[in-house]
Design a protein around this motif. Structure first.
Motif: not given
Length: 229
Positions: A29-44
């Motif tokens: 999976x990909x995230x293009x900014x830091x906040x999205x990356x943090x949210x994805x680590x928390x969610x999955x």
């Protein structure tokens, strides 16, 4: 299936790495900014994160610090070649490894495999104090090296270089990578120092015992390889 998150704002690079990882059998999976990356680590749950330092908004170092507040997931930083301070800060903030841009995808894949092996519960890579290759053994606690049962005294740099190559067995490490990890980020002596110390190790560990330990990959660097690699 092993699941990897890429946090990288360069969309073409992120897509390229994604395709290579998918070809190797990873779920990506990909995230293009830091906040999205943090949210994805928390969610999955992810097995590993590839994290660019130069991200818009929230930079990669801050993302790493926030991840480390709740998770010990393996993180490999993607750094600019001249970003010395970022490398130091990233490792001090809890990164497990880093690779500098531009990088060879083969080296990135090898680093991912090595890091995932180290994180396996009860794995040899995680727990072993003595590493053995052919008739050479390296004791990380006693900082002793034996070849055919004979203790071979090494300097600190020689031991650290041998340990690095043993830890990354079957992975070709570039001279730049070795230089950064053994001599430090502000060393100005050039990559020739790596060649010199490999010669020192060969003179102490190979020539007196008639053994072959180190492999040279021309134009790239060095490795300790199993015979069938």
């Amino acid at each position: 299936m092993t699941k990897i998150l890429i946090v990288e704002d360069e969309e073409k690079l992120a897509r390229f790495v994604e395709l290579e990882l998918q070809y190797e059998g990873y779920e990506v999976e990909k995230a293009y900014d830091g906040r999205a990356g943090i949210d994805m680590v928390k969610a999955s749950p992810f097995d590993l994160v590839l994290l660019d330092i130069m991200l818009p908004g929230l930079n990669g170092i801050e993302v790493l610090r926030r991840i480390r507040q709740t998770s010990d997931i393996p993180v490999i930083l993607l750094t600019a070649r001249d970003a010395v301070v970022d490398k130091v800060t990233g490792l001090d903030s809890g990164a497990d490894d880093y690779i500098t841009k531009p990088f060879a995808i083969e080296e990135l894949l090898a680093r991912i495999r090595a890091l995932l092996r180290k994180k396996e519960p009860g794995s040899q890579a995680q727990a072993k104090d003595v590493m053995v290759y052919k008739e050479l053994s390296l004791d990380t606690k006693k900082r002793e090296v034996h070849v055919k049962g004979t203790v071979v005294p090494l300097t600190k740099k020689e031991f650290d270089l041998l340990e690095l190559l043993m830890e990354n067995r079957n992975i070709v490490l570039s001279r730049e990578t070795i230089l950064d990890k053994i001599w430090g980020y502000d060393f100005s002596g050039g990559t020739n120092a790596v060649d010199v110390y490999i010669r020192y190790l060969r003179a102490k560990l190979e020539e007196p015992f008639g053994t072959k330990i180190f492999s040279t990959v021309r134009g790239v660097g060095y490795a300790i390889k199993d015979e069938d690699q």
